[in-house]
Design a protein around this motif. Structure first.
Motif, short mmCIF file in Angstrom:
data_model
loop_
_atom_site.label_atom_id
_atom_site.label_comp_id
_atom_site.label_asym_id
_atom_site.label_seq_id
_atom_site.Cartn_x
_atom_site.Cartn_y
_atom_site.Cartn_z
N LEU A 124 0.83 -1.20 0.00
CA LEU A 124 0.00 0.00 0.00
C LEU A 124 0.87 1.26 0.00
CD1 LEU A 124 -3.05 0.57 0.09
CD2 LEU A 124 -2.87 0.71 2.56
N ALA A 125 1.93 1.25 0.80
CA ALA A 125 2.86 2.38 0.80
C ALA A 125 3.56 2.51 -0.55
CB ALA A 125 3.89 2.21 1.91
N GLY A 126 3.82 1.39 -1.20
CA GLY A 126 4.41 1.42 -2.54
C GLY A 126 3.51 2.08 -3.56
N ALA A 127 2.19 1.88 -3.42
CA ALA A 127 1.25 2.55 -4.32
C ALA A 127 1.30 4.06 -4.12
CB ALA A 127 -0.16 2.03 -4.08
N GLY A 128 1.41 4.50 -2.87
CA GLY A 128 1.55 5.94 -2.61
C GLY A 128 2.84 6.50 -3.19
N ALA A 129 3.94 5.75 -3.01
CA ALA A 129 5.22 6.20 -3.57
C ALA A 129 5.17 6.25 -5.10
CB ALA A 129 6.35 5.28 -3.11
N GLY A 130 4.48 5.29 -5.71
CA GLY A 130 4.34 5.28 -7.17
C GLY A 130 3.55 6.48 -7.67
N LEU A 131 2.52 6.88 -6.93
CA LEU A 131 1.75 8.07 -7.33
C LEU A 131 2.60 9.33 -7.22
CD1 LEU A 131 -1.77 7.35 -5.81
CD2 LEU A 131 -1.12 7.37 -8.22
N TRP A 132 3.43 9.44 -6.17
CA TRP A 132 4.35 10.58 -6.06
C TRP A 132 5.33 10.59 -7.23
CZ3 TRP A 132 4.44 9.87 -0.22
CH2 TRP A 132 3.83 10.96 0.41
N TRP A 133 5.82 9.43 -7.58
CA TRP A 133 6.76 9.30 -8.69
C TRP A 133 6.10 9.73 -10.00
CZ3 TRP A 133 9.54 3.92 -9.56
CH2 TRP A 133 10.58 4.08 -10.47
N LYS A 134 4.85 9.29 -10.23
CA LYS A 134 4.14 9.67 -11.45
C LYS A 134 3.87 11.18 -11.48
CE LYS A 134 1.12 6.98 -13.26
NZ LYS A 134 -0.10 6.20 -13.56
N ALA A 135 3.49 11.76 -10.34
CA ALA A 135 3.25 13.19 -10.28
C ALA A 135 4.53 13.97 -10.55
CB ALA A 135 2.67 13.59 -8.93
N ALA A 136 5.66 13.47 -10.04
CA ALA A 136 6.95 14.12 -10.32
C ALA A 136 7.29 14.03 -11.80
CB ALA A 136 8.05 13.48 -9.49
N TRP A 137 6.99 12.91 -12.42
CA TRP A 137 7.21 12.76 -13.87
C TRP A 137 6.34 13.75 -14.64
CZ3 TRP A 137 3.47 10.70 -17.37
CH2 TRP A 137 3.93 10.54 -18.67
N LEU A 138 5.07 13.89 -14.24
CA LEU A 138 4.20 14.87 -14.89
C LEU A 138 4.73 16.29 -14.69
CD1 LEU A 138 0.70 13.41 -13.96
CD2 LEU A 138 1.66 13.61 -16.26
N GLY A 139 5.25 16.56 -13.49
CA GLY A 139 5.82 17.88 -13.21
C GLY A 139 7.03 18.18 -14.08
N ARG A 140 7.88 17.19 -14.31
CA ARG A 140 9.04 17.40 -15.20
C ARG A 140 8.59 17.68 -16.62
NH1 ARG A 140 10.93 13.20 -12.05
NH2 ARG A 140 10.48 11.65 -13.66
N GLU A 142 5.69 19.08 -17.45
CA GLU A 142 5.12 20.42 -17.43
C GLU A 142 6.22 21.48 -17.41
OE1 GLU A 142 0.84 19.81 -15.14
OE2 GLU A 142 2.65 20.17 -13.95
N HIS A 143 7.25 21.23 -16.65
CA HIS A 143 8.36 22.18 -16.58
C HIS A 143 9.08 22.26 -17.92
CE1 HIS A 143 11.26 24.65 -14.52
NE2 HIS A 143 12.25 23.91 -14.99
N ARG A 144 9.29 21.11 -18.55
CA ARG A 144 9.98 21.08 -19.84
C ARG A 144 9.16 21.79 -20.92
NH1 ARG A 144 9.80 15.52 -22.32
NH2 ARG A 144 7.88 16.42 -23.12
N ASP A 145 7.84 21.55 -20.92
CA ASP A 145 6.98 22.15 -21.94
C ASP A 145 6.53 23.56 -21.58
OD1 ASP A 145 7.19 19.71 -23.21
OD2 ASP A 145 5.24 18.99 -22.52
N ALA A 146 6.87 24.02 -20.36
CA ALA A 146 6.48 25.35 -19.86
C ALA A 146 4.97 25.55 -19.95
CB ALA A 146 7.22 26.45 -20.61
N SER A 147 4.21 24.51 -19.60
CA SER A 147 2.75 24.62 -19.59
C SER A 147 2.19 23.62 -18.58
CB SER A 147 2.17 24.34 -20.97
OG SER A 147 2.47 23.03 -21.38
N LEU A 148 1.14 24.04 -17.89
CA LEU A 148 0.47 23.19 -16.92
C LEU A 148 -0.68 22.46 -17.62
CD1 LEU A 148 0.32 25.63 -13.89
CD2 LEU A 148 2.08 23.94 -14.45
N VAL A 149 -0.89 21.20 -17.26
CA VAL A 149 -1.90 20.35 -17.91
C VAL A 149 -3.13 20.23 -17.02
CG1 VAL A 149 -2.32 18.07 -18.88
CG2 VAL A 149 -0.04 19.07 -19.04
N TRP A 150 -4.29 20.47 -17.62
CA TRP A 150 -5.56 20.46 -16.90
C TRP A 150 -6.54 19.52 -17.59
CZ3 TRP A 150 -6.16 24.03 -12.77
CH2 TRP A 150 -5.11 24.95 -12.64
N VAL A 151 -7.50 19.01 -16.81
CA VAL A 151 -8.56 18.16 -17.35
C VAL A 151 -9.90 18.72 -16.84
CG1 VAL A 151 -8.44 16.51 -15.44
CG2 VAL A 151 -9.33 15.76 -17.65
#
Length: 189
Positions: A124-140, A142-151
């Motif tokens: 269960l803790a691994g699932a939380g760490a995986g979500l943080w990892w995915k959010a960090a990947w999305l943040g990189r 967004e930073h690279r593309d200089a745009s924030l992604v919305w849904v």
């Protein structure tokens, strides 16, 4: 809202919203799970839990990345009258919509401790760490593309579902100064 305006929520914030509850509930369940000896014993339970932690974290972090990339590539600019949802509101909505799933996952992790101590909590803790990892990947990204992604909020549904679910047809993008969350969904400092 004016005609044609949509409510938008940050994709990375939705992904990151479940990370903290899963992480802390998993650590708590793993700690309690060490108390009973279980069928396999504590040593095997902790070793199995460590393997599960890394396997679940990698699986969660890399799951559906192609869909995120495809939706991000086809994203359109957000409209002038679109309403951007606050980070706190998004996190609160996600946690309210998933509270029973979190309770059930916690109880399952505790129950599994009688067979394999601490392994369920560490998964269960691994699932939380995986979500943080995915959010960090999305943040990189967004930073690279200089745009924030919305849904769109209405595409997430009443339980604040996945931002890459079947109902999501596309993303919207804004500049990096929009909203109250930094790239990756963290609080803006």
């Amino acid at each position: 809202m004016t005609r044609g305006a949509q409510g938008l929520v940050r994709t990375a914030v939705v992904v990151r919203a479940g990370a903290a509850p899963l992480w802390w509930l998993g650590l708590f369940a793993a700690g309690i799970g060490l108390l009973p000896g279980g069928l396999t014993g504590r040593r095997i339970g902790v070793l199995a839990g460590a393997v599960l932690f890394f396997a679940v974290a990698v699986a969660v972090a890399y799951c559906r990345r192609r869909r995120y990339e495809r939706l991000t590539r086809g994203a359109s600019r957000a409209g002038r009258f679109d309403v951007l949802q606050d980070r706190g509101v998004t996190v609160r909505n996600w946690r309210r919509g998933h509270r029973w799933w979190l309770v059930l996952a916690f109880l399952a992790a505790l129950g599994s401790a009688f067979a394999v101590p601490a392994a369920g909590g560490m998964a269960l803790a691994g699932a939380g760490a995986g979500l943080w990892w995915k959010a960090a990947w999305l943040g990189r990204r967004e930073h690279r593309d200089a745009s924030l992604v919305w849904v769109r909020v209405d595409w997430l549904g009443p339980r604040a579902g996945a931002p890459v679910g079947k109902q999501v047809k596309g993303y919207r993008v804004t500049g990096t100064a929009a909203g109250d969350a930094a790239p990756g969904g963290a609080r803006r400092r």
